[in-house]
Scaffold this motif. Structure first.
Motif, PDB file in Angstrom:
ATOM      1  N   MET A  59       0.820  -1.208   0.000  1.00  0.00           N
ATOM      2  CA  MET A  59       0.000   0.000   0.000  1.00  0.00           C
ATOM      3  C   MET A  59       0.858   1.264   0.000  1.00  0.00           C
ATOM      4  SD  MET A  59      -3.202  -0.657  -0.174  1.00  0.00           S
ATOM      5  CE  MET A  59      -4.412  -1.959   0.086  1.00  0.00           C
ATOM      6  N   LEU A 105      -7.023   6.767   1.615  1.00  0.00           N
ATOM      7  CA  LEU A 105      -7.815   5.597   1.220  1.00  0.00           C
ATOM      8  C   LEU A 105      -8.089   5.605  -0.278  1.00  0.00           C
ATOM      9  CD1 LEU A 105     -10.390   5.268   4.145  1.00  0.00           C
ATOM     10  CD2 LEU A 105      -8.370   3.868   3.694  1.00  0.00           C
ATOM     11  N   ARG A 106      -8.352   6.778  -0.832  1.00  0.00           N
ATOM     12  CA  ARG A 106      -8.567   6.881  -2.276  1.00  0.00           C
ATOM     13  C   ARG A 106      -7.297   6.544  -3.043  1.00  0.00           C
ATOM     14  NH1 ARG A 106     -12.458  11.431  -4.340  1.00  0.00           N
ATOM     15  NH2 ARG A 106     -13.848   9.867  -3.438  1.00  0.00           N
ATOM     16  N   ASN A 150      -6.983   3.006  -3.540  1.00  0.00           N
ATOM     17  CA  ASN A 150      -8.078   2.426  -4.333  1.00  0.00           C
ATOM     18  C   ASN A 150      -9.141   1.741  -3.473  1.00  0.00           C
ATOM     19  OD1 ASN A 150      -6.844   3.220  -6.801  1.00  0.00           O
ATOM     20  ND2 ASN A 150      -5.536   1.394  -6.737  1.00  0.00           N
ATOM     21  N   VAL A 151      -9.377   2.301  -2.292  1.00  0.00           N
ATOM     22  CA  VAL A 151     -10.429   1.777  -1.418  1.00  0.00           C
ATOM     23  C   VAL A 151     -11.757   2.408  -1.819  1.00  0.00           C
ATOM     24  CG1 VAL A 151     -11.275   1.664   0.959  1.00  0.00           C
ATOM     25  CG2 VAL A 151      -8.832   1.421   0.485  1.00  0.00           C
ATOM     26  N   GLU A 152     -12.790   1.597  -1.984  1.00  0.00           N
ATOM     27  CA  GLU A 152     -14.108   2.111  -2.351  1.00  0.00           C
ATOM     28  C   GLU A 152     -14.726   2.892  -1.194  1.00  0.00           C
ATOM     29  OE1 GLU A 152     -16.537  -1.108  -3.652  1.00  0.00           O
ATOM     30  OE2 GLU A 152     -15.320  -1.544  -5.430  1.00  0.00           O
ATOM     31  N   ALA A 157     -14.226   5.922  -0.233  1.00  0.00           N
ATOM     32  CA  ALA A 157     -13.099   6.457   0.544  1.00  0.00           C
ATOM     33  C   ALA A 157     -13.527   7.535   1.534  1.00  0.00           C
ATOM     34  CB  ALA A 157     -12.036   7.006  -0.401  1.00  0.00           C
ATOM     35  N   ARG A 173     -15.633   5.985   4.523  1.00  0.00           N
ATOM     36  CA  ARG A 173     -14.717   5.084   5.240  1.00  0.00           C
ATOM     37  C   ARG A 173     -13.618   5.883   5.946  1.00  0.00           C
ATOM     38  NH1 ARG A 173     -15.187  -0.414   3.897  1.00  0.00           N
ATOM     39  NH2 ARG A 173     -16.599  -0.787   2.131  1.00  0.00           N
TER      40      ARG A 173
END
Length: 256
Positions: free
Chosen positions: A32, A229-230, A233-235, A237, A240
């Motif tokens: 990450m 988070l974006r 690539n976290v949905e 973002a 969350r």
């Protein structure tokens, strides 16, 4: 007694840190970090640092009923407190912050600490708002015995109770001081300084300004979470990110 509390705080902090480190997937963490890239880390760090300006301005305005302090001095105290919190257990950096401003600006240490107490109440209320909104947008529901439910309910009780305590101090200020002045004269000045630190709440403009700055502080910090988070690539973002922000910071604020 202080030494015992200090040692216990260190032991608890170390135990929690070891427990956390053993549960981390370090290979995934490194992946990450590489995926995010140095430019994103620099940008995210710069965004986080901007939150210190509204923090300093908020504390300056909260202390106005006691004394008008230079913004640069207040900002230095805030940064010093955060730096100390990184190495000291039990949020002792808040005492470092209060002591630094009290010593340099000749303002009561009790007033400084009481204003920090009021500041934490505002922070807690903002974080509860962030938690409930993020849960709504993420459509997360938890069972009554779930840890998240305990955290939310515990935080609501603590910060709600603290808010009522401050309100009671302001509404019944004369009666409290009269009672203490009669029974315990030595404590009269201490309690007077404590309550005086809450006087910014009596001024509608100061209260609106400090609460707005509290919201701005946590909007900036939530944006930092969402940004990273974006980048990973976290949905979802944004919700969350604010969910992580609320859980992490309430877990710190509630015990402290």
């Amino acid at each position: 007694m202080r030494r015992v509390v200090f040692i216990v705080g260190i032991l608890v902090s170390v135990a929690c840190l070891v427990w956390l480190l053993l549960r981390v997937d370090w290979a995934n963490v490194l992946t990450m970090i590489r995926r995010t890239g140095p430019a994103a880390w620099l940008l995210g760090s710069a965004l986080y640092l901007t939150s210190f300006f509204p923090r300093a301005l908020r504390w300056q305005w909260m202390l106005k009923p006691a004394k008008t302090l230079p913004l640069a001095e207040v900002a230095g105290g805030v940064v010093l407190g955060f730096a100390a919190n990184n190495v000291l257990p039990l949020r002792l950096g808040e005492f470092v912050r209060a002591g630094a401003i009290s010593g340099r600006e000749k303002i009561s240490n009790t007033t400084c600490l009481a204003s920090i107490f009021a500041e934490k109440i505002l922070d807690g209320l903002c974080l509860l708002l962030a938690l409930f909104l993020s849960l709504h947008f993420l459509k997360i529901s938890s069972a009554p015995n779930h840890l998240l439910t305990w955290l939310a309910n515990g935080a609501a009780v603590i910060f709600g109770g603290a808010s009522l305590f401050v309100l009671l101090c302001l509404v019944c200020e004369r009666q409290i001081l009269k009672l203490i002045g009669t029974k315990i004269s030595k404590a009269h000045g201490l309690v007077q300084k404590l309550i005086h630190a809450f006087h910014f709440l009596k001024n509608g403009r100061l209260f609106a300004a400090t609460f707005s700055l509290s919201l701005l502080v946590w909007l900036i910090e939530g944006a930092v979470f969402a940004f990273f988070l974006r980048q990973m690539n976290v949905e979802q973002a944004v919700p969350r990110g604010f969910f992580c922000l609320a859980v992490v910071n309430l877990s710190i604020l509630v015990p402290s």
